[in-house]
Design a protein around this motif. Structure first.
Motif, PDB file in Angstrom:
ATOM      1  N   MET A 134       0.854  -1.205   0.000  1.00 54.58           N
ATOM      2  CA  MET A 134       0.000   0.000   0.000  1.00 54.58           C
ATOM      3  C   MET A 134       0.879   1.241   0.000  1.00 54.58           C
ATOM      4  O   MET A 134       2.068   1.174   0.346  1.00 54.58           O
ATOM      5  N   SER A 135       0.312   2.364  -0.369  1.00 53.34           N
ATOM      6  CA  SER A 135       1.100   3.601  -0.339  1.00 53.34           C
ATOM      7  C   SER A 135       0.686   4.430   0.870  1.00 53.34           C
ATOM      8  O   SER A 135      -0.486   4.469   1.245  1.00 53.34           O
ATOM      9  N   VAL A 136       1.671   5.052   1.494  1.00 56.79           N
ATOM     10  CA  VAL A 136       1.402   5.912   2.646  1.00 56.79           C
ATOM     11  C   VAL A 136       2.069   7.266   2.412  1.00 56.79           C
ATOM     12  O   VAL A 136       3.018   7.392   1.638  1.00 56.79           O
ATOM     13  N   GLU A 137       1.551   8.257   3.117  1.00 56.11           N
ATOM     14  CA  GLU A 137       2.143   9.599   3.041  1.00 56.11           C
ATOM     15  C   GLU A 137       3.262   9.703   4.066  1.00 56.11           C
ATOM     16  O   GLU A 137       3.112   9.263   5.210  1.00 56.11           O
ATOM     17  N   LEU A 138       4.364  10.281   3.641  1.00 58.12           N
ATOM     18  CA  LEU A 138       5.507  10.467   4.522  1.00 58.12           C
ATOM     19  C   LEU A 138       5.838  11.956   4.575  1.00 58.12           C
ATOM     20  O   LEU A 138       6.067  12.586   3.543  1.00 58.12           O
ATOM     21  N   ARG A 139       5.840  12.500   5.794  1.00 55.94           N
ATOM     22  CA  ARG A 139       6.102  13.941   5.973  1.00 55.94           C
ATOM     23  C   ARG A 139       7.549  14.136   6.408  1.00 55.94           C
ATOM     24  O   ARG A 139       8.034  13.448   7.310  1.00 55.94           O
ATOM     25  N   LEU A 140       8.190  15.104   5.767  1.00 53.39           N
ATOM     26  CA  LEU A 140       9.617  15.318   6.001  1.00 53.39           C
ATOM     27  C   LEU A 140       9.880  16.668   6.656  1.00 53.39           C
ATOM     28  O   LEU A 140       9.180  17.650   6.366  1.00 53.39           O
ATOM     29  N   PRO A 141      10.890  16.756   7.507  1.00 53.12           N
ATOM     30  CA  PRO A 141      11.248  18.051   8.101  1.00 53.12           C
ATOM     31  C   PRO A 141      11.947  18.940   7.072  1.00 53.12           C
ATOM     32  O   PRO A 141      12.479  18.447   6.068  1.00 53.12           O
ATOM     33  N   THR A 142      11.947  20.218   7.344  1.00 51.80           N
ATOM     34  CA  THR A 142      12.534  21.195   6.424  1.00 51.80           C
ATOM     35  C   THR A 142      13.935  20.801   5.979  1.00 51.80           C
ATOM     36  O   THR A 142      14.294  20.911   4.805  1.00 51.80           O
ATOM     37  N   LEU A 143      14.712  20.331   6.929  1.00 47.39           N
ATOM     38  CA  LEU A 143      16.120  20.018   6.659  1.00 47.39           C
ATOM     39  C   LEU A 143      16.289  18.954   5.583  1.00 47.39           C
ATOM     40  O   LEU A 143      17.265  18.970   4.836  1.00 47.39           O
ATOM     41  N   LEU A 144      15.349  18.032   5.488  1.00 46.82           N
ATOM     42  CA  LEU A 144      15.488  16.917   4.537  1.00 46.82           C
ATOM     43  C   LEU A 144      14.795  17.178   3.205  1.00 46.82           C
ATOM     44  O   LEU A 144      14.972  16.419   2.255  1.00 46.82           O
ATOM     45  N   ARG A 145      14.028  18.246   3.134  1.00 52.09           N
ATOM     46  CA  ARG A 145      13.242  18.478   1.917  1.00 52.09           C
ATOM     47  C   ARG A 145      14.069  18.729   0.655  1.00 52.09           C
ATOM     48  O   ARG A 145      13.660  18.327  -0.435  1.00 52.09           O
ATOM     49  N   PRO A 146      15.229  19.391   0.759  1.00 59.83           N
ATOM     50  CA  PRO A 146      16.016  19.584  -0.469  1.00 59.83           C
ATOM     51  C   PRO A 146      16.362  18.269  -1.168  1.00 59.83           C
ATOM     52  O   PRO A 146      16.495  18.229  -2.393  1.00 59.83           O
ATOM     53  N   ALA A 147      16.459  17.193  -0.395  1.00 64.68           N
ATOM     54  CA  ALA A 147      16.811  15.894  -0.985  1.00 64.68           C
ATOM     55  C   ALA A 147      15.650  15.269  -1.746  1.00 64.68           C
ATOM     56  O   ALA A 147      15.840  14.301  -2.493  1.00 64.68           O
ATOM     57  N   VAL A 148      14.438  15.814  -1.549  1.00 68.90           N
ATOM     58  CA  VAL A 148      13.264  15.294  -2.284  1.00 68.90           C
ATOM     59  C   VAL A 148      12.630  16.423  -3.102  1.00 68.90           C
ATOM     60  O   VAL A 148      11.412  16.578  -3.129  1.00 68.90           O
ATOM     61  N   ASN A 149      13.477  17.210  -3.706  1.00 66.87           N
ATOM     62  CA  ASN A 149      13.045  18.312  -4.580  1.00 66.87           C
ATOM     63  C   ASN A 149      12.174  19.331  -3.853  1.00 66.87           C
ATOM     64  O   ASN A 149      11.272  19.921  -4.448  1.00 66.87           O
ATOM     65  N   GLY A 150      12.435  19.505  -2.562  1.00 69.38           N
ATOM     66  CA  GLY A 150      11.731  20.537  -1.806  1.00 69.38           C
ATOM     67  C   GLY A 150      10.362  20.156  -1.299  1.00 69.38           C
ATOM     68  O   GLY A 150       9.669  20.975  -0.696  1.00 69.38           O
ATOM     69  N   SER A 151       9.959  18.916  -1.515  1.00 75.52           N
ATOM     70  CA  SER A 151       8.615  18.504  -1.110  1.00 75.52           C
ATOM     71  C   SER A 151       8.517  18.313   0.404  1.00 75.52           C
ATOM     72  O   SER A 151       9.438  17.799   1.040  1.00 75.52           O
ATOM     73  N   ALA A 152       7.368  18.704   0.949  1.00 74.43           N
ATOM     74  CA  ALA A 152       7.120  18.473   2.379  1.00 74.43           C
ATOM     75  C   ALA A 152       6.641  17.058   2.620  1.00 74.43           C
ATOM     76  O   ALA A 152       6.820  16.509   3.705  1.00 74.43           O
TER      77      ALA A 152
END
Lengths: 142, 93
Positions: free
Chosen positions: B1-19
């Motif tokens: 199944m797919s789940v939503e994963l929320r990232l802190p500001t510090l890690l967002r640059p590694a996922v193209n800025g996505s929260a």
């Protein structure tokens, strides 16, 4: 790093941090700063438990951090920093503070309770380098 | 199944800025391993070299810290949200 080099606080927020740290004695007190990351303006203080219950180290209650982060994001704000007390040392980041600083964009507020009058300073910590920044009081209603 | 994963500001640059990102997985560990595999910039920031949870992050399944559940083996259900936040700690010591 944020585009500013000063932290904007209201007097009541400064007093709230100090009061929380005094209340936490003999342990270190801690909490989060919620606000606008661009202007470094603090909107509110979120006092949290120090789950370490220690006079020498602190950890912000993780669940309180999660709730503060969610609430901030829902308002278009962010957790922009953390405050904690040093009960018997100066308001300067310790090697532990520097090593564990979680985010280079955050503001790290230190409240020293070593003297009768609390002393408060703010810093940014980037790649292990500590940069003190002024705290500017901007009371809206005064 | 797919789940939503929320990232802190510090890690967002590694996922193209996505929260948030959506990732497939049956357990928390599976989702985090896929996250790091898809975004190598996160390598070493979420999981250690031996595959355990990095001590400088806290990972939540909905409102629960996974360290108090089954850690990386915690099973997921439809609609779950995983949140990663930095552990905030320090002190005069």
């Amino acid at each position: 790093m944020s585009s500013t080099t000063k932290l904007l606080l209201e007097t009541s927020q400064l007093n709230e941090m100090i009061a929380h740290c005094l209340h936490a004695l003999p342990f270190e007190g801690c909490g989060l700063l919620v606000g606008d990351p661009i202007s470094a303006t603090v909107t509110r203080i979120v006092p949290t438990d120090n789950v370490e219950k220690s006079a020498k180290i602190y950890s912000v209650d993780p669940l309180a951090h999660l709730k503060a982060d969610r609430a901030a994001e829902a308002e278009g704000l962010a957790v922009i920093g953390v405050f904690h007390s040093h009960t018997h040392t100066d308001p300067y980041p310790s090697p532990t503070d520097i090593a564990q600083a979680p985010d280079p964009t955050w503001h790290y507020v230190l409240v020293s309770l070593r003297s009768e009058v609390a002393s408060t300073r703010s810093y940014q910590i980037v790649d292990g380098v500590v940069i003190e920044e002024p705290i500017e009081i901007h009371d809206v209603s005064n | 199944m797919s789940v939503e994963l929320r990232l802190p500001t510090l890690l967002r640059p590694a996922v193209n800025g996505s929260a948030t990102v959506t990732i497939e997985g049956e357990t928390v560990g599976e989702v985090l391993r896929t996250l790091v595999a898809e975004h190598p910039g996160l390598s070493g920031q979420v999981l250690t070299d031996d595959g355990s949870l990095h001590r400088f992050v806290n990972v939540y399944l909905n409102d629960d810290d996974v360290r108090y559940l089954d850690q990386l083996d915690t099973k997921l259900a439809p609609g779950d949200t995983i949140s990663i936040l930095p552990a905030v700690a320090g002190g005069a010591n």
